[in-house]
Design a protein around this motif. Structure first.
Motif, PDB file in Angstrom:
ATOM      1  N   GLY A  61       0.745  -1.122   0.078  1.00  0.00           N
ATOM      2  CA  GLY A  61       0.108   0.014  -0.113  1.00  0.00           C
ATOM      3  C   GLY A  61       0.716   1.280  -0.152  1.00  0.00           C
ATOM      4  N   GLY A  62       2.127   1.270   0.696  1.00  0.00           N
ATOM      5  CA  GLY A  62       2.787   2.225   0.588  1.00  0.00           C
ATOM      6  C   GLY A  62       3.519   2.394  -0.806  1.00  0.00           C
ATOM      7  N   VAL A 102       4.749  -3.684  -6.515  1.00  0.00           N
ATOM      8  CA  VAL A 102       3.487  -4.528  -7.086  1.00  0.00           C
ATOM      9  C   VAL A 102       3.138  -4.088  -8.462  1.00  0.00           C
ATOM     10  CG1 VAL A 102       1.612  -3.183  -6.211  1.00  0.00           C
ATOM     11  CG2 VAL A 102       1.317  -5.702  -6.470  1.00  0.00           C
ATOM     12  N   LEU A 103       3.181  -2.815  -8.800  1.00  0.00           N
ATOM     13  CA  LEU A 103       3.151  -2.269 -10.258  1.00  0.00           C
ATOM     14  C   LEU A 103       3.960  -2.749 -11.056  1.00  0.00           C
ATOM     15  CD1 LEU A 103       1.562  -0.187 -12.318  1.00  0.00           C
ATOM     16  CD2 LEU A 103       3.487   1.444 -11.458  1.00  0.00           C
ATOM     17  N   ARG A 135      -1.037 -13.466 -10.610  1.00  0.00           N
ATOM     18  CA  ARG A 135      -1.852 -13.299  -9.293  1.00  0.00           C
ATOM     19  C   ARG A 135      -1.059 -12.691  -8.183  1.00  0.00           C
ATOM     20  NH1 ARG A 135      -3.833 -18.723  -6.476  1.00  0.00           N
ATOM     21  NH2 ARG A 135      -1.819 -18.790  -5.991  1.00  0.00           N
ATOM     22  N   ILE A 136      -1.428 -11.865  -7.603  1.00  0.00           N
ATOM     23  CA  ILE A 136      -0.540 -11.133  -6.628  1.00  0.00           C
ATOM     24  C   ILE A 136      -1.653 -11.109  -5.426  1.00  0.00           C
ATOM     25  CG2 ILE A 136       0.310  -8.948  -6.085  1.00  0.00           C
ATOM     26  CD1 ILE A 136       1.237  -8.728  -9.003  1.00  0.00           C
ATOM     27  N   THR A 137      -1.086 -11.219  -4.170  1.00  0.00           N
ATOM     28  CA  THR A 137      -1.678 -11.319  -3.013  1.00  0.00           C
ATOM     29  C   THR A 137      -1.054 -10.162  -2.087  1.00  0.00           C
ATOM     30  OG1 THR A 137      -2.328 -13.767  -2.922  1.00  0.00           O
ATOM     31  CG2 THR A 137      -2.194 -12.397  -0.780  1.00  0.00           C
ATOM     32  N   LEU A 138      -1.896  -9.086  -1.933  1.00  0.00           N
ATOM     33  CA  LEU A 138      -1.341  -8.025  -0.988  1.00  0.00           C
ATOM     34  C   LEU A 138      -1.801  -8.123   0.224  1.00  0.00           C
ATOM     35  CD1 LEU A 138      -2.581  -5.168  -3.311  1.00  0.00           C
ATOM     36  CD2 LEU A 138      -0.365  -6.134  -3.487  1.00  0.00           C
ATOM     37  N   LEU A 139      -0.797  -8.075   1.300  1.00  0.00           N
ATOM     38  CA  LEU A 139      -1.335  -7.942   2.513  1.00  0.00           C
ATOM     39  C   LEU A 139      -0.991  -6.534   3.234  1.00  0.00           C
ATOM     40  CD1 LEU A 139       0.070 -11.438   3.634  1.00  0.00           C
ATOM     41  CD2 LEU A 139      -2.081 -10.748   3.003  1.00  0.00           C
ATOM     42  N   GLU A 140      -1.791  -5.854   3.793  1.00  0.00           N
ATOM     43  CA  GLU A 140      -1.557  -4.420   4.347  1.00  0.00           C
ATOM     44  C   GLU A 140      -2.312  -4.272   5.505  1.00  0.00           C
ATOM     45  OE1 GLU A 140      -0.765  -1.093   5.131  1.00  0.00           O
ATOM     46  OE2 GLU A 140      -0.011  -1.439   3.203  1.00  0.00           O
ATOM     47  N   ASN A 141      -1.689  -3.625   6.581  1.00  0.00           N
ATOM     48  CA  ASN A 141      -2.671  -3.491   7.724  1.00  0.00           C
ATOM     49  C   ASN A 141      -3.678  -2.195   7.495  1.00  0.00           C
ATOM     50  OD1 ASN A 141      -1.274  -5.371   9.439  1.00  0.00           O
ATOM     51  ND2 ASN A 141       0.538  -3.905   9.834  1.00  0.00           N
ATOM     52  N   ASP A 142      -3.351  -1.281   6.912  1.00  0.00           N
ATOM     53  CA  ASP A 142      -4.086  -0.318   6.571  1.00  0.00           C
ATOM     54  C   ASP A 142      -5.310  -0.745   5.538  1.00  0.00           C
ATOM     55  OD1 ASP A 142      -5.450   2.202   5.441  1.00  0.00           O
ATOM     56  OD2 ASP A 142      -3.607   3.439   6.020  1.00  0.00           O
ATOM     57  N   GLN A 143      -6.611  -1.009   5.983  1.00  0.00           N
ATOM     58  CA  GLN A 143      -7.583  -1.724   4.826  1.00  0.00           C
ATOM     59  C   GLN A 143      -7.872  -0.578   4.011  1.00  0.00           C
ATOM     60  OE1 GLN A 143      -8.489  -4.911   4.897  1.00  0.00           O
ATOM     61  NE2 GLN A 143      -6.580  -4.747   6.410  1.00  0.00           N
ATOM     62  N   ALA A 144      -7.876   0.730   4.185  1.00  0.00           N
ATOM     63  CA  ALA A 144      -8.243   1.829   3.258  1.00  0.00           C
ATOM     64  C   ALA A 144      -7.178   1.817   2.272  1.00  0.00           C
ATOM     65  CB  ALA A 144      -8.490   3.247   3.861  1.00  0.00           C
ATOM     66  N   ARG A 145      -5.963   1.777   2.329  1.00  0.00           N
ATOM     67  CA  ARG A 145      -4.937   1.853   1.571  1.00  0.00           C
ATOM     68  C   ARG A 145      -4.927   0.539   0.845  1.00  0.00           C
ATOM     69  NH1 ARG A 145       0.764   3.687   3.578  1.00  0.00           N
ATOM     70  NH2 ARG A 145       0.434   2.164   5.157  1.00  0.00           N
ATOM     71  N   LEU A 146      -5.233  -0.506   1.313  1.00  0.00           N
ATOM     72  CA  LEU A 146      -5.279  -1.758   0.727  1.00  0.00           C
ATOM     73  C   LEU A 146      -6.524  -1.694  -0.526  1.00  0.00           C
ATOM     74  CD1 LEU A 146      -4.540  -4.846   0.187  1.00  0.00           C
ATOM     75  CD2 LEU A 146      -5.908  -5.471   2.131  1.00  0.00           C
ATOM     76  N   ALA A 147      -7.646  -1.400   0.065  1.00  0.00           N
ATOM     77  CA  ALA A 147      -8.790  -1.360  -0.990  1.00  0.00           C
ATOM     78  C   ALA A 147      -8.172  -0.142  -2.055  1.00  0.00           C
ATOM     79  CB  ALA A 147     -10.010  -0.794  -0.027  1.00  0.00           C
ATOM     80  N   LEU A 169      -5.252   0.643  -3.253  1.00  0.00           N
ATOM     81  CA  LEU A 169      -4.411  -0.149  -4.073  1.00  0.00           C
ATOM     82  C   LEU A 169      -4.859  -1.190  -5.021  1.00  0.00           C
ATOM     83  CD1 LEU A 169      -1.516  -0.010  -5.272  1.00  0.00           C
ATOM     84  CD2 LEU A 169      -1.135  -1.716  -3.234  1.00  0.00           C
ATOM     85  N   SER A 170      -5.732  -2.110  -4.401  1.00  0.00           N
ATOM     86  CA  SER A 170      -6.292  -3.378  -5.096  1.00  0.00           C
ATOM     87  C   SER A 170      -7.075  -2.870  -6.309  1.00  0.00           C
ATOM     88  CB  SER A 170      -6.949  -4.248  -4.208  1.00  0.00           C
ATOM     89  OG  SER A 170      -7.924  -3.784  -3.299  1.00  0.00           O
TER      90      SER A 170
END
Length: 135
Positions: free
Chosen positions: A1-2, A9-10, A19-31, A33-34
């Motif tokens: 996310g940062g 990831v880009l 297939r890419i799995t993103l794990l991020e503590n900041d759910q808004a940033r994760l949403a 970016l994904s």
């Protein structure tokens, strides 16, 4: 996310990752970016929850976790029995606990220092600045 994680990831999407799995503590940033990645790379499955960890071949830490010896792992490398590669953007220490454990598990590891050494000439050229090779 940062910034570092998003840039990496880009690049993975542009390089043909399917297939890419993103794990991020900041759910808004994760949403955010994904959603952006899914829009621009419809052929890439962007996942935000961990499925079968045995199917993952690269684990990447793009967080500051590991800069201090007492930091927890960003993600437990033992979960990823099928992973071949581990990378960490942390530059100091060069060998984080995460990378040390990944190496013990037989993964090929790339440190943040190694990433910087390869990126710096490209960044300097992009900015049209003179540069010298790093040792």
């Amino acid at each position: 996310g940062g910034g570092a994680g998003a840039a990496i990831v880009l690049a993975l999407c542009e390089a043909g990752g399917d297939r890419i799995t993103l794990l991020e503590n900041d759910q808004a940033r994760l949403a955010t970016l994904s959603a952006k990645l899914s829009e621009h790379f419809p052929g890439v499955a962007i996942e935000t929850t961990l499925g079968d960890p045995g199917e993952i071949n690269l684990i990447l830490n793009a967080s500051p976790l590991g800069m201090v010896a007492s930091d927890p792992f960003p993600v437990d490398p033992t979960l990823f029995s099928g992973a071949v590669f581990a990378a960490d953007v942390v530059t100091e220490p060069a060998q984080t606990n995460f990378l040390r454990r990944a190496a013990e598990l037989g993964m090929t590891c790339v440190s943040g220092s190694e990433m910087i050494a390869r990126q710096l000439p490209l960044q300097m050229a992009h900015l049209d600045l003179p540069h010298r090779s790093l040792p």
